[in-house]
Scaffold this motif. Structure first.
Motif, mmCIF file in Angstrom:
data_model
loop_
_atom_site.group_PDB
_atom_site.id
_atom_site.type_symbol
_atom_site.label_atom_id
_atom_site.label_comp_id
_atom_site.label_asym_id
_atom_site.label_seq_id
_atom_site.Cartn_x
_atom_site.Cartn_y
_atom_site.Cartn_z
ATOM 1 N N ARG A 47 0.822 -1.216 0.000
ATOM 2 C CA ARG A 47 0.000 0.000 0.000
ATOM 3 C C ARG A 47 0.853 1.261 0.000
ATOM 4 N NH1 ARG A 47 -3.630 -2.653 3.938
ATOM 5 N NH2 ARG A 47 -2.499 -1.510 5.563
ATOM 6 N N ALA A 48 2.087 1.158 0.463
ATOM 7 C CA ALA A 48 2.958 2.328 0.540
ATOM 8 C C ALA A 48 3.640 2.649 -0.785
ATOM 9 C CB ALA A 48 4.016 2.117 1.618
ATOM 10 N N ARG A 49 3.528 1.773 -1.766
ATOM 11 C CA ARG A 49 4.198 1.999 -3.048
ATOM 12 C C ARG A 49 3.362 2.950 -3.917
ATOM 13 N NH1 ARG A 49 5.409 -4.032 -2.638
ATOM 14 N NH2 ARG A 49 7.508 -3.989 -1.768
ATOM 15 N N PRO A 50 4.024 3.739 -4.755
ATOM 16 C CA PRO A 50 3.285 4.692 -5.604
ATOM 17 C C PRO A 50 2.619 3.996 -6.787
ATOM 18 C CG PRO A 50 5.636 4.836 -6.046
ATOM 19 C CD PRO A 50 5.491 3.882 -4.897
ATOM 20 N N SER A 51 1.463 4.517 -7.177
ATOM 21 C CA SER A 51 0.776 4.035 -8.374
ATOM 22 C C SER A 51 0.700 5.106 -9.442
ATOM 23 C CB SER A 51 -0.649 3.587 -8.013
ATOM 24 O OG SER A 51 -1.470 4.707 -7.745
ATOM 25 N N GLY A 52 1.026 6.345 -9.080
ATOM 26 C CA GLY A 52 0.896 7.437 -10.032
ATOM 27 C C GLY A 52 -0.535 7.792 -10.351
ATOM 28 N N ARG A 144 -5.979 7.607 -15.590
ATOM 29 C CA ARG A 144 -5.382 8.265 -14.422
ATOM 30 C C ARG A 144 -6.398 9.216 -13.803
ATOM 31 N NH1 ARG A 144 -0.423 12.046 -15.401
ATOM 32 N NH2 ARG A 144 -1.920 13.729 -15.000
ATOM 33 N N LEU A 145 -6.652 8.987 -12.522
ATOM 34 C CA LEU A 145 -7.558 9.846 -11.762
ATOM 35 C C LEU A 145 -6.767 10.513 -10.644
ATOM 36 C CD1 LEU A 145 -10.819 7.728 -11.393
ATOM 37 C CD2 LEU A 145 -10.437 9.695 -12.865
ATOM 38 N N ASP A 146 -6.485 11.777 -10.803
ATOM 39 C CA ASP A 146 -5.637 12.449 -9.823
ATOM 40 C C ASP A 146 -6.364 12.743 -8.519
ATOM 41 O OD1 ASP A 146 -3.502 12.274 -11.504
ATOM 42 O OD2 ASP A 146 -3.769 14.270 -12.373
ATOM 43 N N GLN A 147 -7.668 12.473 -8.453
ATOM 44 C CA GLN A 147 -8.375 12.581 -7.193
ATOM 45 C C GLN A 147 -7.917 11.511 -6.211
ATOM 46 O OE1 GLN A 147 -12.300 11.360 -9.072
ATOM 47 N NE2 GLN A 147 -12.618 10.462 -7.045
ATOM 48 N N ALA A 148 -7.184 10.508 -6.708
ATOM 49 C CA ALA A 148 -6.660 9.465 -5.821
ATOM 50 C C ALA A 148 -5.656 10.038 -4.830
ATOM 51 C CB ALA A 148 -6.022 8.347 -6.634
ATOM 52 N N GLY A 149 -5.068 11.189 -5.150
ATOM 53 C CA GLY A 149 -4.289 11.914 -4.155
ATOM 54 C C GLY A 149 -2.808 11.649 -4.148
ATOM 55 N N GLU A 150 -2.295 10.828 -5.051
ATOM 56 C CA GLU A 150 -0.853 10.582 -5.112
ATOM 57 C C GLU A 150 -0.204 11.574 -6.073
ATOM 58 O OE1 GLU A 150 0.343 6.618 -5.961
ATOM 59 O OE2 GLU A 150 -1.208 5.706 -4.718
ATOM 60 N N GLU A 151 1.111 11.521 -6.111
ATOM 61 C CA GLU A 151 1.850 12.279 -7.109
ATOM 62 C C GLU A 151 1.611 11.619 -8.462
ATOM 63 O OE1 GLU A 151 4.192 15.347 -8.527
ATOM 64 O OE2 GLU A 151 3.490 15.026 -6.464
ATOM 65 N N PRO A 152 1.029 12.326 -9.432
ATOM 66 C CA PRO A 152 0.748 11.685 -10.720
ATOM 67 C C PRO A 152 2.028 11.343 -11.474
ATOM 68 C CG PRO A 152 0.224 14.026 -10.789
ATOM 69 C CD PRO A 152 0.555 13.711 -9.370
#
Length: 335
Positions: A47-52, A144-152
């Motif tokens: 869960r800690a890994r980035p998905s972009g 890509r949905l940037d509402q997910a809150g990660e660094e795109p």
């Protein structure tokens, strides 16, 4: 003459091995080997890994130029289609005029036309409608949905795959009442394989499981398992399970028949159903390869082989989604 693998080794002349008949209840129990803390720690690291902010949405072949594909991610209604050049476009699924479902529209010369009042939406957007970043990797389509809150990131996190010219792939999609972590947790419990899926696996042994505090290099499961191909026959392999990003588990055959083949399991959160409980789509791509000359024949027979691959994966996920749904119910107290 048989081909060679990347290390110059020829595959075994005949990969199928006889296996002793073992009744289901006579298997060696794995209950003493399974440590819930190991699974939870591996899940936490995943869960800690980035998905972009990328989400797998469908098989590449399901997003077409002759009709739109409607879907949901994170509760958002979305639509996707291919333009006249074959490129994928994805964006909001509600018409910006009066909210009509664009998934019911028609594709005309690469544009999406709303069926309610004829609003025409080109791939570049217009009339208040804006496309989302999307990607087609040749096997799966992503949005890509940037509402997910990660660094795109510009592209999704993709594992290494067999070369397309030397592989055959099939994709399934199944939906369960659970969250992505429940799907990932199912795949991070390889010990259940021969017990829960006796029609597919036997003689399963986990040879490596990561410690609770494992580093990146050790963060994988290694499993010796025999795939059943008949009542008394099986194909033994060594498989590796890793998680390149939070919603993906990759199984790769390291040794044995089909070395280099991968199964990518992607868990995409769709949003709540009508009952208010979450829905998650399992989008699983099986990408098979082999150095055997006969595999070239299988690739030529892809229209026949792909449905067989999909049936086998769908059968497994009927069971595994029950596992994931049960985990979600227990975890949330909704059982």
């Amino acid at each position: 003459m048989a081909g060679r693998d990347d290390q110059g080794r020829r595959p075994a002349r005949w990969p199928v091995r006889p296996r002793p008949r073992t009744r289901w209840a006579e298997q060696e129990p794995t209950v003493g080997q399974v440590d819930a803390a190991v699974i939870e720690a591996a899940l936490k690291r995943t869960r800690a890994r980035p998905s972009g902010n990328w989400f797998a949405i469908a098989a590449s072949r399901d997003v077409r130029a002759d009709r739109p594909w409607g879907f949901h991610v994170l509760g958002r209604e979305l639509v996707a289609w291919r333009d006249g050049a074959g490129a994928v476009t994805a964006g909001p699924g509600a018409c910006p005029h009066l909210g009509a479902p664009l998934a019911h529209g028609r594709i005309v010369c690469g544009d999406l036309v709303c069926r309610w009042h004829g609003l025409r939406l080109p791939p570049g957007g217009g009339a208040g409608w804006r496309p989302l970043p999307c990607h087609d990797d040749g096997v799966l389509t992503w949005v890509r949905l940037d509402q997910a809150g990660e660094e795109p990131s510009p592209l999704p996190v993709l594992p290494a795959r067999p070369r397309p010219a030397r592989s055959l792939h099939a994709v399934i999609r199944a939906v369960g009442v659970c969250e992505p972590e429940d799907v990932v947790a199912n795949r991070l419990d390889p010990w259940h394989g021969a017990w829960f899926h006796p029609y597919s696996f036997t003689r399963l042994r986990v040879t490596h499981a990561p410690a609770v505090g494992a580093g990146e290099a050790e963060d994988r499961f290694l499993v010796e398992v025999t795939y059943r191909v008949g009542p008394r026959l099986g194909v033994p392999v060594l498989a590796e399970f890793t998680c390149p990003e939070p919603r993906t588990v990759v199984m790769r055959i390291m040794e044995g028949e089909g070395a280099g083949s991968v199964v990518e399991t992607h868990a995409t959160p769709l949003g709540p159903g009508r009952d208010g409980r979450p829905r998650t789509a399992v989008i699983e791509a099986t990408i098979a390869t082999s150095e055997r000359l006969g595999f070239a024949v299988a690739r030529l027979a892809a229209p026949v082989v792909r449905p067989m691959m999909r049936r086998a994966a769908t059968r497994l996920w009927r069971d595994d989604l029950a596992y994931a749904e049960r985990r979600y119910a227990l975890r949330t107290g909704t059982s």
